[in-house]
Scaffold this active site. Structure first.
Site, PDB file in Angstrom:
ATOM      1  N   GLU A 148      -3.954 -13.541  -9.806  1.00 50.71           N
ATOM      2  CA  GLU A 148      -3.136 -12.654  -9.718  1.00 50.71           C
ATOM      3  C   GLU A 148      -1.230 -12.768  -9.147  1.00 50.71           C
ATOM      4  OE1 GLU A 148      -4.552 -10.009  -6.736  1.00 50.71           O
ATOM      5  OE2 GLU A 148      -6.677 -10.056  -7.808  1.00 50.71           O
ATOM      6  N   ASP A 165       0.920  -0.499   0.158  1.00 49.71           N
ATOM      7  CA  ASP A 165      -0.011   0.108  -0.096  1.00 49.71           C
ATOM      8  C   ASP A 165       0.606   1.325  -0.316  1.00 49.71           C
ATOM      9  OD1 ASP A 165      -2.289  -1.642   0.188  1.00 49.71           O
ATOM     10  OD2 ASP A 165      -2.878  -0.825   1.841  1.00 49.71           O
ATOM     11  N   GLU A 223     -10.152  -8.701   0.101  1.00 54.57           N
ATOM     12  CA  GLU A 223      -9.641  -9.682   0.496  1.00 54.57           C
ATOM     13  C   GLU A 223     -11.040 -11.286   1.444  1.00 54.57           C
ATOM     14  OE1 GLU A 223      -5.496 -10.903  -0.240  1.00 54.57           O
ATOM     15  OE2 GLU A 223      -6.109 -10.858   1.209  1.00 54.57           O
ATOM     16  N   THR A 282      -4.673 -14.995  -5.953  1.00 51.99           N
ATOM     17  CA  THR A 282      -3.518 -14.864  -5.352  1.00 51.99           C
ATOM     18  C   THR A 282      -1.839 -15.497  -5.407  1.00 51.99           C
ATOM     19  OG1 THR A 282      -1.875 -13.364  -5.366  1.00 51.99           O
ATOM     20  CG2 THR A 282      -3.051 -13.751  -3.311  1.00 51.99           C
ATOM     21  N   LEU A 326       2.878 -10.496  -5.377  1.00 55.31           N
ATOM     22  CA  LEU A 326       4.648  -9.061  -5.051  1.00 55.31           C
ATOM     23  C   LEU A 326       4.542  -9.242  -6.617  1.00 55.31           C
ATOM     24  CD1 LEU A 326       6.394 -11.459  -2.584  1.00 55.31           C
ATOM     25  CD2 LEU A 326       5.122  -9.236  -2.207  1.00 55.31           C
TER      26      LEU A 326
END
Length: 458
Positions: free
Chosen positions: A398, A117, A202, A362, A401
């Site tokens: 996805e 973020d 999520e 992810t 990182l």
């Protein structure tokens, strides 16, 4: 003669994978996540001309579209039901003019407290004001600490938000979105609504808050707000064990504990995860999360049902640490009951299937490292893909990182291609994230375009 996909040298891996997926005759769309502050906290579109230039670069490279967080804290900032979609309309209009697609994430969470973020966008001020007077609208841990990045699912049915429940607030928001963007939904410019259902968007509890947790701690159960405790108390009474309703397990350690250092996550018997108490608590805790996803996805499907070309999705977190242990401790605190013979991801996929929602997951770039905190992301990805297939829902992938913070990691892209194809082609892939270093560094851009082309020929 069938083409062999065996690989004899690491240098040839990327080319071989590209050739192998080309023989499978599928097309996996590739999108890019836009920067978190594409729309700023004060509701402005960040650098419209730069965005147009970036999007044109993506279009020229054959990328299918982009994904953007539609922040609750921005849109409903001015007050309850006072929605401001102006900058998002401006963004979607640019996307439409360039000829790309866009995925909306209804981001009902705070930006600024999760990995990667780079902005701070809190929940709407009017919600924070309510939270100051009643901190139990947020999740609480055993120590009583409140986490204000997402509303506790304990208030899903509590009219604590100026007379509305949390589920009503989310539904009202999505209804306003549908009415505002109807033209772009009908045209198919907006081709997916990913419904935020927890921290980082999520479906999970905030069990590993970065302010309190470091890798690879087991995290902590988040069930100590008064609404969750009241529900647990009723469930314990119904189970004939009122003594089980006082809170979560008292032997589960702290955020940074290892499983073997706790009584609850160890295999030594007693009141651990496989005991009658452990099974009761984990069923209750995970079912609350499943019910949350069921309720909010039901609303989303009803609101957006008229758009046949629009997909609905929900995101599930890739909690790969301690996966290679019996207890699956880190998954348990996050709400994924993936032990004691339970397939936690199949249960989630089955809820998603009720509403035709894609299962977004992810960590597709990661590889198993069992000596590193029992980490097994490859095995976890396989379980989730197969769960989605059994439940007959689409699977979107996805990376966890960023792979191109410096020079692009070809091995990471190779791993994504492998995971996206070896169990059958997935529905789509969204890359984290759009940066200048990715699209204006020629070497990185060429590497990424090779990846896009390989996914398109999967």
């Amino acid at each position: 003669m069938a083409r062999s996909c065996g690989v004899t040298s690491s240098a040839a891996l990327f080319l071989v994978l590209a050739l192998c997926v080309a023989a499978m005759h599928a097309y996996i769309p590739v999108n890019l996540m836009m920067p978190l502050d594409t729309i700023t906290n004060d509701g402005a579109l960040n650098d419209p001309q730069g965005i147009r230039q970036d999007l044109q670069q993506l279009k020229n490279g054959g990328v299918d579209g982009v994904m953007v967080d539609v922040w609750w804290g921005v849109v409903e900032r001015a007050g309850p039901r006072r929605y401001n979609w102006t900058s998002y309309l401006q963004l979607v209009d640019i996307v439409d003019q360039v000829g790309l697609k866009i995925q909306f994430v209804t981001s009902f969470h705070q930006c600024g407290t999760n990995v990667g973020d780079q902005c701070f966008i809190p929940l709407p001020p009017w919600v924070l004001s309510i939270g100051q007077a009643n901190p139990d609208i947020y999740y609480r841990d055993r120590e009583g600490g409140a986490d204000d990045e997402y509303l506790s699912l304990g208030v899903d049915y509590q009219p604590v938000l100026n007379g509305r429940t949390a589920l009503q607030v989310y539904a009202d928001y999505m209804s306003s979105l549908e009415q505002t963007f109807r033209v772009f939904l009908q045209k198919g410019t907006i081709n997916q609504i990913q419904v935020g259902m927890g921290p980082a968007g999520e479906l999970r509890y905030p069990s590993y808050q970065l302010s309190k947790w470091s890798y690879c701690g087991v995290g902590e159960f988040q069930c100590y707000d008064k609404y969750m405790l009241a529900d647990l108390d009723q469930a314990a009474i119904a189970a004939g064990h009122p003594d089980w309703g006082n809170g979560g397990p008292d032997n589960a350690g702290t955020y940074d504990s290892n499983p073997e250092d706790t009584g609850f996550f160890s295999d030594n018997g007693g009141d651990n995860y496989s005991s009658p108490y452990g099974r009761f608590f984990l069923n209750w805790y995970s079912n609350k999360l499943l019910n949350h996803s069921d309720s909010i996805l039901k609303s989303a499907r009803q609101i957006f049902s008229r758009y046949s070309g629009l997909s609905i999705a929900g995101k599930v977190s890739g909690i790969h640490w301690w996966y290679n242990t019996n207890s699956h401790a880190a998954e348990l605190t996050a709400g994924y009951y993936n032990t004691n013979g339970n397939n936690g991801y199949l249960k989630i996929a089955q809820v998603f299937s009720k509403y035709g929602a894609n299962f977004d997951f992810t960590a597709l770039e990661m590889v198993n490292s069992p000596n590193n905190c029992g980490s097994a992301p490859e095995t976890l990805v396989k379980q989730t893909i197969l769960a989605a297939q059994i439940a007959h829902v689409g699977y979107d992938g996805e990376n966890a990182l960023e792979l191109c913070s410096g020079s692009c990691s070809q091995s990471g892209f190779q791993q994504i291609i492998k995971e996206s194809t070896q169990y059958g082609a997935i529905s789509g892939f969204t890359y984290l994230r759009l940066t200048n270093n990715l699209i204006y560094n020629q070497n990185n851009w060429n590497t990424f375009l090779n990846f896009v082309n390989a996914m398109h020929r999967a």
